[in-house]
Enzyme design. Structure first.
Site, PDB file in Angstrom:
ATOM      1  N   GLU A 292       0.847  -1.200   0.000  1.00 37.30           N
ATOM      2  CA  GLU A 292       0.000   0.000   0.000  1.00 37.30           C
ATOM      3  C   GLU A 292       0.872   1.236   0.000  1.00 37.30           C
ATOM      4  O   GLU A 292       2.017   1.182   0.434  1.00 37.30           O
ATOM      5  CB  GLU A 292      -0.852   0.044   1.279  1.00 37.30           C
TER       6      GLU A 292
ATOM      7  N   LYS B  70       2.197   4.536   1.586  1.00 35.70           N
ATOM      8  CA  LYS B  70       2.284   5.041   2.957  1.00 35.70           C
ATOM      9  C   LYS B  70       2.037   6.547   2.923  1.00 35.70           C
ATOM     10  O   LYS B  70       2.789   7.292   2.316  1.00 35.70           O
ATOM     11  CB  LYS B  70       3.647   4.743   3.572  1.00 35.70           C
TER      12      LYS B  70
ATOM     13  N   ARG C 262      -2.709   9.279  11.957  1.00 36.93           N
ATOM     14  CA  ARG C 262      -3.589   8.110  12.033  1.00 36.93           C
ATOM     15  C   ARG C 262      -4.965   8.528  12.542  1.00 36.93           C
ATOM     16  O   ARG C 262      -5.062   9.290  13.520  1.00 36.93           O
ATOM     17  CB  ARG C 262      -2.962   7.096  12.996  1.00 36.93           C
TER      18      ARG C 262
ATOM     19  N   ARG D 294      -4.300   7.938  16.982  1.00 36.18           N
ATOM     20  CA  ARG D 294      -3.588   6.682  17.186  1.00 36.18           C
ATOM     21  C   ARG D 294      -3.548   6.295  18.662  1.00 36.18           C
ATOM     22  O   ARG D 294      -3.512   5.129  19.003  1.00 36.18           O
ATOM     23  CB  ARG D 294      -2.186   6.913  16.624  1.00 36.18           C
TER      24      ARG D 294
ATOM     25  N   GLU E 269      -5.661   7.174   7.596  1.00 37.87           N
ATOM     26  CA  GLU E 269      -4.730   8.287   7.783  1.00 37.87           C
ATOM     27  C   GLU E 269      -5.413   9.546   7.282  1.00 37.87           C
ATOM     28  O   GLU E 269      -6.110   9.508   6.261  1.00 37.87           O
ATOM     29  CB  GLU E 269      -3.481   7.980   6.941  1.00 37.87           C
TER      30      GLU E 269
ATOM     31  N   PHE F 218      -7.387   2.397   5.165  1.00 38.05           N
ATOM     32  CA  PHE F 218      -6.714   1.181   4.704  1.00 38.05           C
ATOM     33  C   PHE F 218      -7.179  -0.067   5.436  1.00 38.05           C
ATOM     34  O   PHE F 218      -6.733  -1.158   5.126  1.00 38.05           O
ATOM     35  CB  PHE F 218      -5.188   1.323   4.774  1.00 38.05           C
TER      36      PHE F 218
ATOM     37  N   ARG G 137       3.135  -3.751  17.643  1.00 40.44           N
ATOM     38  CA  ARG G 137       4.089  -3.356  16.629  1.00 40.44           C
ATOM     39  C   ARG G 137       4.721  -4.648  16.131  1.00 40.44           C
ATOM     40  O   ARG G 137       5.767  -5.061  16.601  1.00 40.44           O
ATOM     41  CB  ARG G 137       5.138  -2.424  17.232  1.00 40.44           C
TER      42      ARG G 137
ATOM     43  N   LYS H 225       6.961  -0.844   7.563  1.00 46.12           N
ATOM     44  CA  LYS H 225       7.229   0.329   6.743  1.00 46.12           C
ATOM     45  C   LYS H 225       8.602   0.083   6.149  1.00 46.12           C
ATOM     46  O   LYS H 225       9.538  -0.274   6.854  1.00 46.12           O
ATOM     47  CB  LYS H 225       7.169   1.608   7.568  1.00 46.12           C
TER      48      LYS H 225
HETATM   49  P1  AMP Z   1       5.454   5.201  11.538  1.00 35.14           P
HETATM   50  O1  AMP Z   1       4.579   6.294  12.078  1.00 35.14           O
HETATM   51  O2  AMP Z   1       6.642   5.708  10.786  1.00 35.14           O
HETATM   52  O3  AMP Z   1       5.752   4.165  12.596  1.00 35.14           O
HETATM   53  O4  AMP Z   1       4.620   4.408  10.432  1.00 35.14           O
HETATM   54  C1  AMP Z   1       3.409   3.794  10.716  1.00 35.14           C
HETATM   55  C2  AMP Z   1       2.286   4.769  10.465  1.00 35.14           C
HETATM   56  O5  AMP Z   1       2.147   5.030   9.077  1.00 35.14           O
HETATM   57  C3  AMP Z   1       0.925   4.245  10.830  1.00 35.14           C
HETATM   58  O6  AMP Z   1       0.683   4.365  12.209  1.00 35.14           O
HETATM   59  C4  AMP Z   1       0.002   5.129  10.029  1.00 35.14           C
HETATM   60  O7  AMP Z   1      -0.269   6.305  10.765  1.00 35.14           O
HETATM   61  C5  AMP Z   1       0.849   5.515   8.824  1.00 35.14           C
HETATM   62  N1  AMP Z   1       0.359   4.963   7.545  1.00 35.14           N
HETATM   63  C6  AMP Z   1       0.343   5.640   6.379  1.00 35.14           C
HETATM   64  N2  AMP Z   1      -0.129   4.891   5.388  1.00 35.14           N
HETATM   65  C7  AMP Z   1      -0.432   3.678   5.915  1.00 35.14           C
HETATM   66  C8  AMP Z   1      -0.953   2.467   5.379  1.00 35.14           C
HETATM   67  N3  AMP Z   1      -1.266   2.330   4.094  1.00 35.14           N
HETATM   68  N4  AMP Z   1      -1.115   1.428   6.230  1.00 35.14           N
HETATM   69  C9  AMP Z   1      -0.799   1.545   7.546  1.00 35.14           C
HETATM   70  N5  AMP Z   1      -0.298   2.655   8.107  1.00 35.14           N
HETATM   71  C10 AMP Z   1      -0.114   3.724   7.298  1.00 35.14           C
END
Ligand code: AMP
Length: 577
Positions: A260, A262, A267, A289, A318, A358, A443, A449
């Site tokens: 998907e 990102k 969130r 979140r 998001e 998503f 997590r 990611k």
């Molecule tokens: P991070 O904040 O860097 O830990 O990355 C995870 C966060 O990316 C998630 O908590 C979401 O807020 C965001 N996110 C953006 N696009 C997506 C997606 N397609 N699926 C899941 N999370 C996503």
């Protein structure tokens, strides 16, 4: 339960280093909590309200210092309490160090903790329910004079505390319980105390986010009751989280990866019930979140729900800030909107937001946490499509608010999805195990990611392209080269991980070094060195070095390096292994 008993048990737990013993103590505490089980299960974790409830006491630490000072006597000030805290380091020790006995009788003037108690004094008569009721009153006090009212109420409680009660009251008030009772300990203690399997308690906790309610239902209704607990539209669920990972690992571990875009936003979990609890108007709530309610800050999301959802649903997604063309803006912009409490309409004029979903946790009465990602995504699609068009034959791209999910085992395809995501101004891609269930609060490895996982390279920037549209005045898509003897050989192009602000800066830095231009293409004299991350080094006929960086990402400029200090082809070959 007497609050003194609770404080005594909390003290035992506090002094216990072994996890298993802690679970045993919490089990005993729950078993003897009687009618106050819900409160005790929350207090043990230092919570006044259920985890899903974003209500707070809405006081600063100073209100607590003030209340302690007043209960401690006329010669103690909030500043003295703060000084003692600076010396001792922990509010519980500070509260326990005062003698509240000198205030005997005064609580009658202040409401006596909101419970109209008849016997004031130095501890022993306060119950956990009185503490809980009073703290609810503290939380509920609003408007002018409410801070004074809150301090009065807290004073009323401290005034009736023994030292040990004061220690744990202060910690609960300031959300600093820290007696080593984590979520796992309460889960295991509930399981042991009421003889139900821990994983079923865990499921009930995931759907309800209320340790008190789960403890009570486990005790009163056993396994059947726990299993009957479901998600409720309007009550937030902890968000599933991602960890960092690579395409290579994802494809090795799963047969296929779900891929998907990102989105670089914040969130949101959308809860929508078209009928509403009263039956007449729809009820929509939006959570962050961390399960904090952000509904009022995001009217676009509420409007989206009203326009697109025809059945009760809980969607995970998001919220992204967008410009007038609908193109995504950097994360900082969404922050201007996200928790805003005042002037929302004005803020909305400056920056608007759009939700992209998503995942679907609940739809039309069905809980979907235990379903695989692909099933949940199909359901998400149908929840959104039903309201968008009448016909089922519609392209996913045309469904508003739907994040696309690709399934592939082809790294090239993943690369091109990533390129498209970046091209559209998003952060990159997420890789998801298509068969995985939704694990609230975890997590785990099921969501990743993507990030470069190897050492960075310092490359000379030897070319660039003028951008398009909004980025027409910026140089972008930078050509990277490494040293090969006296020459430079190309290894790839980087367009990833660069904000518009950064692009403007880089353009200013590179423009004086333009050697030739043809259309959008620009040749640059070797002058600037970029540090880049990447996933892999591959052989490739595309670039003159004979290698290509896979998924290159911009990490920063190396102003301290000249092209002569950039990495060499030999190093590239060594890193490739
Ligand atoms: P991070 O904040 O860097 O830990 O990355 C995870 C966060 O990316 C998630 O908590 C979401 O807020 C965001 N996110 C953006 N696009 C997506 C997606 N397609 N699926 C899941 N999370 C996503």
């Amino acid at each position: 339960m007497e609050f003194a008993t609770f404080a005594d048990r909390a003290g035992t737990i506090d002094a216990e280093p072994a996890d298993l013993e802690i679970v045993a103590h919490v089990r005993e505490l729950l078993a003897e909590a009687g009618d106050d089980l819900e409160i005790v299960a929350r207090f043990a974790q230092g919570r006044v309200f259920p985890a899903w409830d974003s209500t707070t006491l809405d006081i600063g630490p100073n209100a607590c210092y003030e209340a302690i000072a007043r209960a401690a006597g006329t010669n103690v000030s909030a500043g003295d309490v703060e000084d003692r805290l600076a010396a001792v380091g922990e509010i519980g020790d500070v509260a326990a160090s005062y003698d509240f006995g000198g205030q005997r009788g005064l609580s009658a003037f202040t409401g006596g903790g909101g419970a109209g108690s008849e016997s004031e004094g130095t501890g022993g008569d306060l119950t956990v329910r009185e503490v809980s009721d009073t703290l609810e009153e503290v939380a509920a006090a609003e408007g002018s004079g409410s801070q004074d009212r809150k301090v009065d109420l807290l004073f009323g409680l401290f005034n009736r505390c023994s030292s040990e009660e004061a220690r744990y009251l202060a910690r609960i008030v300031l959300s600093e319980m820290r007696i080593g009772v984590g979520e796992g300990a309460v889960r295991d203690a509930i399981a042991e105390a009421f003889d139900v399997p821990a994983e079923r308690v865990e499921r009930a906790l995931q759907v309800s986010n209320d340790y008190g309610q789960v403890a009570r239902i486990a005790r009163e209704e056993g396994l059947e009751g726990l299993d009957a607990m479901d998600l409720e539209v309007g009550r937030p669920v902890q968000a599933m989280l991602a960890q960092a990972g690579t395409v290579t690992d994802a494809l090795e571990e799963w047969e296929e990866a779900g891929v998907e875009w990102k989105y670089d936003g914040a969130r949101v979990q959308l809860h929508h019930d078209p009928a509403g609890s009263g039956g007449a108007t729809a009820e929509t709530r939006v959570f962050s979140r961390n399960m904090e309610e952000v509904t009022d800050a995001l009217p676009e999301v509420v409007e989206f729900a009203a326009d697109h959802l025809e059945e009760p649903a809980i969607l995970d997604g998001e919220v992204v800030a967008i410009d007038a063309d609908g193109s995504p803006l950097p994360f900082q912009e969404v922050l201007k909107r996200f928790r805003r409490k005042h002037d929302v309409a004005k803020a909305r004029e400056a920056v608007s937001v759009r939700p992209v979903f998503f995942d679907c946790l609940h739809a039309g009465g069905d809980d979907l946490l235990a379903e695989p990602l692909t099933t949940r995504h199909d359901r998400l699609r149908s929840v959104l499509v039903d309201s968008t068009v009448d016909s089922g034959a519609v392209d996913d791209e045309d469904i508003e608010g739907l994040s696309l999910l690709w399934r592939t085992d082809d790294p090239e395809e993943i690369e091109s999805i990533d390129a498209d995501a970046l091209e559209a101004g998003h952060e990159g891609i997420m890789l998801k195990d298509p068969d995985s269930t939704y694990s609230p609060g975890r997590r785990g490895k099921h969501w990743r990611k993507r990030k470069p996982d190897v050492e960075t390279l310092d490359c000379v920037v030897t070319g660039a392209e003028w951008g398009e549209g909004r980025r027409a005045t910026f140089l972008g898509t930078f050509e990277l080269s490494v040293r090969a003897g006296d020459d430079l050989e190309t290894v790839g192009k980087v367009a990833t991980g660069i904000t518009d602000e950064k692009l403007a800066e880089l353009t200013e830095l590179l423009e004086p070094h333009v050697a030739a231009e043809e259309g959008q293409d620009v040749d640059l004299e070797p002058a600037v060195v970029f540090e880049v991350g990447y996933e892999e080094i591959q052989s490739s006929p595309t670039y003159s070095s004979g290698y290509a960086l896979r998924f290159p990402r911009f990490q920063g400029v190396r102003p301290d390096k000249d092209p002569a200090d950039a990495d060499s082809l030999e190093r590239l070959e060594r890193l490739r292994g």
